[in-house]
Design an enzyme around this catalytic site. Structure first.
Site, PDB file in Angstrom:
ATOM      1  N   HIS B 170       0.858  -1.188   0.000  1.00  0.00           N
ATOM      2  CA  HIS B 170       0.000   0.000   0.000  1.00  0.00           C
ATOM      3  C   HIS B 170       0.887   1.228   0.000  1.00  0.00           C
ATOM      4  CE1 HIS B 170      -3.823  -1.954   0.570  1.00  0.00           C
ATOM      5  NE2 HIS B 170      -3.304  -2.716   1.507  1.00  0.00           N
ATOM      6  N   CYS B 212      -0.591   1.980  -5.051  1.00  0.00           N
ATOM      7  CA  CYS B 212      -1.328   3.186  -5.439  1.00  0.00           C
ATOM      8  C   CYS B 212      -0.341   4.348  -5.546  1.00  0.00           C
ATOM      9  CB  CYS B 212      -2.369   3.540  -4.367  1.00  0.00           C
ATOM     10  SG  CYS B 212      -3.549   2.227  -4.078  1.00  0.00           S
TER      11      CYS B 212
END
Lengths: 554, 398
Positions: B170, B212
């Site tokens: 992440h 991301c």
């Protein structure tokens, strides 16, 4: 003062009775133990007993003894730190005869899976809420209600979530979820969303408050349907009682809900296997959780399963009602602060104002003493009432409560004899200021804990509290004040509740229902620690009496 | 006379032909030599002699199954194309194969319906569980490990190593989250690579990140010979590919899924180059826009083979020439050698490339109204002024 007062002796007596095969309520303990062991669970039992403060006529019990049976499915590879609970209350008769079967079937299926990361406890409790209370107290080593139970031999980890099953027939047409718990506490909204998501996935019809949701939100009838559903939830929450076995879990910060299977006249029926699949899906989701459910709302109202009203929307409504009281208090404060205009009464007024606080103290103390009487007398003097009048204990308790309540109405006429001087214009203003502030604080605190109860009380008490003065027409305002008093609010709520559930009652039946509601409220307080009865008796009723005093101020 | 002339002409002609022939043969020979020189030059054109891979999965918990599956699928491809376990540093932050919630224990699947088990039976995880931290990652890259560290946990690369670094987890704008409790920033990563360059720990480096806003992680690189790929631009989220209904979680991220598909077609002798890798997972498949950065890389990406980084290809060239070693080894003369040595002097790269930083595109800052403190200060000053000199002075202003 006897054999039963010592807990050890009580326990010995209970075990003696058991060995003598005294009939214990018809729960097949041995069969359950054997069946659960055959399924591969670790099975334990717990005995409990409780003498109710007075006989419970709804459930027909007075001295309750029972056994809880629970089996633990250990997670194959995980440490025993967390657990989930699936429970089914076992009552004699046909009330819940299918739920235990489904529970055992699920236990058998779950035992063959390897992906359980939490222990699953399959609990069959006797005497529904009392047995559940005993089990929870034993599990968490607390003893808040004075029940007598044997300690639990086997334990899982800390419980993350629990579901309670109520199934009376093997085919159901719809599944209903019950969320309201003790003292109006609700589980996390995520649990309701989980149930709804699985209902849609499996294709079972799901309801809340027993009402199917409609899709036409824009039309008047659709909107009123939703409002009625929400009103049902408000009333159930305001009553402060636990509407399913799950309600007692919420106090321990365990998210829990009750799933009821309803078999009505509908074409499409779902069998127990589908219900089992739904439950299995829910348990797999709960199994994958890494933390307790906390991401969604804890305070909400649901007009339907797919819509909710959060606290941010409904609290301002209550806030506006409370502001009325605060404004009235401000108004009184200003009136009290302006110096008296008449010169001839100047000296007398100053004298009176110095004793103003003391004159307020008397009605306060007397009101609260009446409230204390309302709280303590009904249960304590039931034996005396039974001796003198030809009524059963339950009726004695309820009628004593009503008698004390009505007796309090006569107080203002007697209170004034105790005050040294006559009441003055200043006096009632000071009393009203104190009463209004007291009511505001009381309602605010109640609304924080149990919004529905606070809101209903606010709706009925705030208008009267603001407008009552000694100068309004006495008879009319007396009638209005009595009609909006807590007791009558409860009476109207009973009728409205029955109306909303589409089972309207006649006045006779309604009155009997009202009496049973009062007795249930008192029992809930003694058995599970519900706070509605002490709140109304010790705080709301004295507050209302203060306004009654103001009305009859001379 | 004529007879003598013709004879002389004939002989001269013959000589000329002979000379021509000799010249031509000479020319051909030289051409051949040059050609050999060129292929010999090509033989070492990529400049690396060994391959390393550092594959990192930074997130834990069951619902991050896909990050472990991502890393394991790249591991699988890299191992299949020839890099041995001794040259792979595999860091997995959590154990999905033996997680209590895994309905198929000892497996990690990358495709729905359990088609491909990327865990296999010969996975060697070097850093596992809580050992995957920012500090350990940076120590592996820079080589600053305590002497007790076993060889399998070290990145023993030299200046002729091509290193593949793959990160997944992440991330956000400028950072990557490790283990739910700490982060590594893009500046730290760029500095770590600079340390590697200064210590000559790599020849060329390929950096792939699947998180991301992954492009933010390679924005700050400033060391030469680095090529970077990311699965999404700043402001975009990288999406996951497909859930498996029996396992109950998403199995892979989209970018790595299509990367795996692309790599499955690569074999050790394939000639696909980096331009093909840049085309993996266009926006229509990935929903996010993959990005890449090649300005720090010296070679043209079109000439860089996939197997330069993903595989460990040993080059073998069969030559028909015989090399005679009969001549004694000549003493090397000092002159040309010293020139050569002088040519090869190394110099330090700019420690702080100020000019680059200055000329970077400035970040767009939103205009905020003046701070409360400054407003308060000005109000105070105005109040004092008017109190002292009287309010009538306001007239003069307005």
């Amino acid at each position: 003062m006897g054999l039963l007062s010592d807990p050890n002796r009580r326990r010995a007596l209970i075990s003696l009775l058991t060995r003598l095969n005294a009939p214990i309520c018809g729960m097949p303990v041995d069969w359950l133990v054997k069946t659960m062991q055959a399924r591969g669970l670790e099975v334990f039992t717990q005995r409990f007993s409780r003498t109710l403060p007075f006989p419970d006529e709804n459930n027909e019990r007075y001295i309750v003894e029972g056994t809880n049976v629970y089996g633990i499915l250990r997670a194959p590879r995980a440490p025993r730190t967390e657990a989930l609970v699936l429970s089914a209350p076992c009552s004699p008769g046909d009330d819940n005869n299918q739920a235990v079967g489904l529970l055992l079937g699920l236990a058998h299926y779950f035992r063959n899976q390897v992906f359980w990361a939490k222990d699953i406890i399959f609990l069959v409790n006797e005497h529904d809420l009392i047995g559940m209370q005993a089990w929870l107290e034993g599990y968490h080593h607390t003893n808040t209600t004075g029940m007598d139970w044997s300690p639990l031999q086997g334990r899982g980890g800390s419980i993350q979530a629990a579901l309670s099953l109520e199934l009376s027939s093997d085919v159901v047409t719809s599944l209903d979820i019950v969320l309201e718990g003790l003292n109006g506490q609700l589980p996390n909204l995520d649990l309701a969303n989980l149930f709804y998501a699985f209902c849609q996935k499996i294709g079972v019809l799901c309801t809340i408050q027993g009402r199917i949701q409609r899709n036409d939100w824009d039309s008047v009838s659709g909107y009123s349907h939703a409002v009625q559903t929400m009103m049902l939830m408000v009333m159930k929450q305001a009553s402060g009682r636990s509407w399913g076995d799950h309600g007692l879990f919420l106090r321990y910060h365990i998210e829990a809900a009750t799933i009821k299977g309803i078999n009505s006249f509908r074409q499409y029926k779902t069998d127990a296997t589908t219900v089992g699949r739904l439950l299995e899906g829910m348990y797999r989701k709960l199994n994958n959780l890494l933390e307790r459910l906390h991401q969604s709302y804890f305070f909400y109202l649901m007009p339907s399963l797919s819509h909710f009203v959060s606290i941010g929307y409904y609290m301002p409504a209550f806030g506006l009602l409370a502001v009325i009281l605060l404004l009235r208090a401000l108004d009184l404060w200003v009136q009290l602060a302006t110096p008296p205009s008449r010169n001839e009464d100047g000296v007398a007024d100053i004298e009176q104002s110095s004793t103003g606080v003391l004159s307020v103290l008397t009605p306060l103390v007397i009101s609260h003493l009446t409230g204390a009487a309302l709280y303590m007398l009904p249960v304590r003097f039931q034996e005396m009432a039974v001796e003198h009048f030809q009524v059963s204990e339950t009726e004695a308790v309820v009628l004593t409560a009503i008698a004390v309540y009505t007796g309090g109405l006569a107080l203002p006429h007697n209170t004034h004899r105790l005050i040294s001087g006559e009441g003055t214009e200043q006096g009632w203003r000071v009393l009203k200021l104190v009463a209004v502030l007291y009511l505001a604080v009381l309602l605010g605190c109640t609304a924080l804990i149990n919004f529905s109860l606070g809101f209903i009380l606010a709706l009925t008490l705030v208008p009267v509290a603001s407008f009552v003065t000694p100068h309004v027409p006495k008879l009319l305002s007396a009638v209005v004040l009595v009609i909006l008093s807590p007791a009558f609010t409860l009476l109207f709520s009973v009728f409205i509740f029955q109306e909303l559930q589409e089972m309207p009652v006649s006045f006779q039946d309604g009155w009997m229902l009202y009496l049973s509601v009062i007795s249930q409220g008192i029992l809930d307080h003694y058995l599970y620690g519900s706070l509605v009865y002490p709140l109304i008796a010790l705080m709301v009723y004295p507050c209302w009496l203060l306004f009654w005093n103001i009305l009859f101020w001379k | 006379m004529g007879y003598f002339l013709s004879y002389y002409t004939y002989i001269s002609f013959g000589c000329w032909v002979q000379n021509m022939l000799a010249a031509i043969i000479m020319l051909i020979f030289i051409c051949f030599c040059v050609h050999f020189q060129n292929t010999a030059g090509q033989f070492f054109s990529s400049g690396h002699t060994n391959n390393w891979a550092v594959l990192v999965c930074t997130s834990r918990f069951w619902f991050n199954y896909r990050h472990v599956a991502n890393t394991l699928s790249v591991y699988r491809s890299v191992k299949r194309l020839g890099i041995p376990d001794s040259h792979i540093v595999l860091m997995l932050a959590d154990d999905m194969a033996c997680n209590h919630r895994n309905p198929k224990p000892a497996t990690v699947f990358s495709h729905r319906n359990m088609e491909l088990n990327v865990y296999g039976d010969d996975v060697e995880v070097d850093y596992r569980g809580y050992e995957v931290t920012v500090e350990n990652f940076l120590r592996v890259l820079t080589g600053r490990l305590p002497p007790s560290t076993p060889r399998s946990k070290r990145l023993l690369s030299d200046d002729r190593s091509n290193i593949l670094i793959y990160l997944t987890g992440h991330g956000g704008n400028g950072f990557l989250k490790f283990q739910d409790s700490e982060e590594i920033s893009n500046v730290e990563l760029a500095d770590a690579f600079e340390q590697m360059w200064q210590k000559r720990r790599y020849n060329e480096l390929l950096f792939i990140i699947d998180t991301c806003q992954g492009a933010s992680m390679y924005e700050r690189f400033y060391s030469p010979n680095i090529m970077a790929l990311a699965s999404s631009q700043v402001g975009e989220d990288s999406l996951s590919h497909q859930p498996d209904l029996a396992i109950g979680v998403h199995l892979m991220d989209r970018y790595t899924f299509y990367l795996l598909e692309f790599l499955e077609d690569i074999h050790p002798a394939s000639k696909s180059n980096m331009n093909d890798l840049f085309k993996v997972c266009p926006k229509s498949q990935c929903v996010s826009t993959p990005g890449h950065r090649t300005d720090l890389f010296l070679r043209d990406p079109g000439s860089v083979l996939i197997t330069d980084f993903f595989g460990s290809v040993r080059k073998v060239e069969i030559t028909m020439e015989a090399i005679h070693l009969t001549d004694p080894i000549l003493q090397l003369e000092d002159g040309p050698m010293s020139e050569e040595v002088q040519e090869k002097t190394y110099s330090y790269v700019d420690q702080l490339p100020v000019s680059e930083i200055i000329h970077q595109k400035p970040k767009q800052k939103d205009w905020h109204p003046p701070d409360g403190f400054i407003l308060g200060l000005w109000t105070l000053i105005l109040l004092v002024f008017f109190k002292t000199y009287g309010i009538k002075h306001l007239k003069h202003i307005f």
